[in-house]
Scaffold this motif. Structure first.
Motif, PDB file in Angstrom:
ATOM      1  N   LYS A  59       0.831  -1.197   0.000  1.00 55.57           N
ATOM      2  CA  LYS A  59       0.000   0.000   0.000  1.00 55.57           C
ATOM      3  C   LYS A  59       0.865   1.246   0.000  1.00 55.57           C
ATOM      4  O   LYS A  59       2.069   1.202   0.278  1.00 55.57           O
ATOM      5  CB  LYS A  59      -0.897   0.033   1.245  1.00 55.57           C
ATOM      6  CG  LYS A  59      -1.971  -1.029   1.319  1.00 55.57           C
ATOM      7  CD  LYS A  59      -2.769  -0.829   2.595  1.00 55.57           C
ATOM      8  CE  LYS A  59      -3.863  -1.869   2.755  1.00 55.57           C
ATOM      9  NZ  LYS A  59      -4.623  -1.670   4.005  1.00 55.57           N
ATOM     10  N   THR A  60       0.230   2.373  -0.277  1.00 60.89           N
ATOM     11  CA  THR A  60       0.888   3.655  -0.077  1.00 60.89           C
ATOM     12  C   THR A  60       0.730   4.071   1.384  1.00 60.89           C
ATOM     13  O   THR A  60      -0.117   3.539   2.103  1.00 60.89           O
ATOM     14  CB  THR A  60       0.278   4.721  -0.986  1.00 60.89           C
ATOM     15  OG1 THR A  60      -1.118   4.878  -0.667  1.00 60.89           O
ATOM     16  CG2 THR A  60       0.409   4.326  -2.455  1.00 60.89           C
ATOM     17  N   GLU A  63      -2.776   5.248   2.207  1.00 61.84           N
ATOM     18  CA  GLU A  63      -3.761   4.180   2.339  1.00 61.84           C
ATOM     19  C   GLU A  63      -3.654   3.495   3.697  1.00 61.84           C
ATOM     20  O   GLU A  63      -4.674   3.113   4.278  1.00 61.84           O
ATOM     21  CB  GLU A  63      -3.576   3.147   1.225  1.00 61.84           C
ATOM     22  CG  GLU A  63      -4.069   3.597  -0.133  1.00 61.84           C
ATOM     23  CD  GLU A  63      -3.914   2.520  -1.178  1.00 61.84           C
ATOM     24  OE1 GLU A  63      -4.834   2.330  -1.994  1.00 61.84           O
ATOM     25  OE2 GLU A  63      -2.868   1.846  -1.186  1.00 61.84           O
ATOM     26  N   ARG A  70      -8.533   1.035   5.087  1.00 63.60           N
ATOM     27  CA  ARG A  70      -8.718   0.287   3.846  1.00 63.60           C
ATOM     28  C   ARG A  70      -7.943  -1.022   3.971  1.00 63.60           C
ATOM     29  O   ARG A  70      -6.723  -1.015   4.095  1.00 63.60           O
ATOM     30  CB  ARG A  70      -8.216   1.088   2.652  1.00 63.60           C
ATOM     31  CG  ARG A  70      -8.928   2.421   2.460  1.00 63.60           C
ATOM     32  CD  ARG A  70      -8.291   3.212   1.317  1.00 63.60           C
ATOM     33  NE  ARG A  70      -8.954   4.498   1.134  1.00 63.60           N
ATOM     34  CZ  ARG A  70      -8.572   5.401   0.228  1.00 63.60           C
ATOM     35  NH1 ARG A  70      -7.525   5.137  -0.567  1.00 63.60           N
ATOM     36  NH2 ARG A  70      -9.211   6.542   0.131  1.00 63.60           N
ATOM     37  N   PRO A  73      -5.411  -2.691  -0.987  1.00 63.78           N
ATOM     38  CA  PRO A  73      -4.938  -1.532  -1.759  1.00 63.78           C
ATOM     39  C   PRO A  73      -5.991  -1.059  -2.754  1.00 63.78           C
ATOM     40  O   PRO A  73      -6.539  -1.856  -3.521  1.00 63.78           O
ATOM     41  CB  PRO A  73      -3.685  -2.064  -2.461  1.00 63.78           C
ATOM     42  CG  PRO A  73      -3.256  -3.253  -1.663  1.00 63.78           C
ATOM     43  CD  PRO A  73      -4.512  -3.852  -1.111  1.00 63.78           C
ATOM     44  N   GLN A  74      -6.261   0.237  -2.734  1.00 64.84           N
ATOM     45  CA  GLN A  74      -7.238   0.819  -3.649  1.00 64.84           C
ATOM     46  C   GLN A  74      -6.572   1.404  -4.887  1.00 64.84           C
ATOM     47  O   GLN A  74      -7.210   1.548  -5.928  1.00 64.84           O
ATOM     48  CB  GLN A  74      -8.033   1.912  -2.932  1.00 64.84           C
ATOM     49  CG  GLN A  74      -8.741   1.437  -1.670  1.00 64.84           C
ATOM     50  CD  GLN A  74      -9.842   0.437  -1.965  1.00 64.84           C
ATOM     51  OE1 GLN A  74     -10.535   0.535  -2.981  1.00 64.84           O
ATOM     52  NE2 GLN A  74     -10.002  -0.556  -1.093  1.00 64.84           N
ATOM     53  N   GLN A 268       4.900   1.736   5.037  1.00 63.47           N
ATOM     54  CA  GLN A 268       5.035   0.787   3.928  1.00 63.47           C
ATOM     55  C   GLN A 268       6.425   0.177   3.902  1.00 63.47           C
ATOM     56  O   GLN A 268       6.595  -1.005   3.571  1.00 63.47           O
ATOM     57  CB  GLN A 268       4.714   1.482   2.590  1.00 63.47           C
ATOM     58  CG  GLN A 268       5.735   2.505   2.118  1.00 63.47           C
ATOM     59  CD  GLN A 268       5.546   3.868   2.751  1.00 63.47           C
ATOM     60  OE1 GLN A 268       4.899   4.005   3.780  1.00 63.47           O
ATOM     61  NE2 GLN A 268       6.121   4.878   2.115  1.00 63.47           N
TER      62      GLN A 268
END
Length: 302
Positions: A59-60, A63, A70, A73-74, A268
């Protein structure tokens, strides 16, 4: 005089017992299903933290810190996190990984080199002070590097070994030696002395008896000592934080903290480095599992 025929009493058929379906090992299917369900639940319980780290490493940072959270990962899988974390200005991870491997491997080898003959000798010979020696060995297991960091730092300064791999190899070996000695001592003590005597009658020397007769029989204990020492050395943090001051010499356990700042944390990269640090331990278990099981079951069938 006529004899009356004997009355025949109808025999009631005995009720048939209810049959239960059993597996090949004699365990009922209901019990087997219950064991499988419990095993799956326990596995999920232990695997969830690692899955969270794995997903978080893809993920970032936004996020990971999003509210509400979340879970997946979007913005796509951020596989690039595993590439950029090696070139971050916080710490040189390539050198940190090399440092961790060198320290863990050589500390494990040093422990085996010292603990194997010591365990064999204490299990085979009764010498004055034997029990006192074993007691002192187990007492050292109560002392942790975090308690002795100041003394260790001063000692390494006197020996001119501060901020070197040799210092951490000696420290990790010293703090894992007692467990390895005790676990192998118990395995050596479980082998009848008649085995050694029979080999010596056939002309085998003491070293030949140790390496060709005893070591194959105590292989499960050796494997246990290898795993325990390697994992403990790989994850060691307190002494490394004090002894290793140069960024390139620090192990991954210390380098990981460089991504945690006072005002911001690169989560991350924290998750990514954690996953990288777990992989060698998993590989070690995968490579050594068959030998461990084979050694444990070697004497179970006559």
């Amino acid at each position: 005089m006529a004899i009356a025929p004997a009355r025949t009493v109808p025999v009631q058929p005995s009720p048939q017992p209810r049959t239960r379906k059993y597996g090949a090992d004699g365990v009922s299917r209901r019990t087997m299903v219950g064991r499988i369900v419990v095993g799956v639940l326990v596995a999920i319980l232990f695997l969830v933290p690692y899955l969270v780290m794995l997903v978080g490493s893809l993920k970032t940072r936004s996020e990971i810190l999003a509210v509400p959270p979340r879970y997946f990962p979007q913005d796509g899988l951020q596989v690039g996190n595993y590439l950029t974390m090696w070139s971050t200005p916080e710490t040189p991870l390539t050198y940190n990984l090399i440092s961790t491997v060198v320290i863990a491997v050589f500390a494990t080898l040093l422990v085996l080199l010292v603990a194997t003959p010591a365990a064999y000798y204490t299990a085979r010979f009764n010498f004055p002070g034997r029990m006192a020696f074993l007691f002192l060995v187990i007492v050292t297991q109560m002392l942790q590097p975090a308690v002795l960091t100041a003394g260790l730092f001063r000692q390494m300064l006197v020996l001119d070994l501060n901020d070197t791999w040799v210092a951490m190899i000696l420290i990790n070996a010293a703090f894992n030696l007692s467990f390895a000695l005790w676990i192998m001592h118990s395995f050596f003590a479980g082998i009848p002395k008649e085995v050694d005597e029979a080999a010596q009658l056939d002309g085998a020397s003491r070293l030949a008896v140790l390496f060709r007769i005893n070591l194959p029989l105590v292989w499960p204990g050796i494997v246990t000592a290898i795993i325990f020492t390697f994992v403990a050395s790989w994850n060691e943090f307190a002494a490394s934080l004090v002894i290793m001051s140069t960024a390139e010499n620090q192990p991954l356990s210390v380098a990981l903290t460089k991504f945690i700042g006072q005002y911001a944390t690169s989560w991350q990269y924290v998750f990514g480095v954690s996953i990288v640090a777990i992989v060698p331990v998993i590989v070690l278990f995968a490579l050594i599992e068959k030998r461990l099981i084979g050694g444990l079951t070697a004497g179970s069938v006559k």
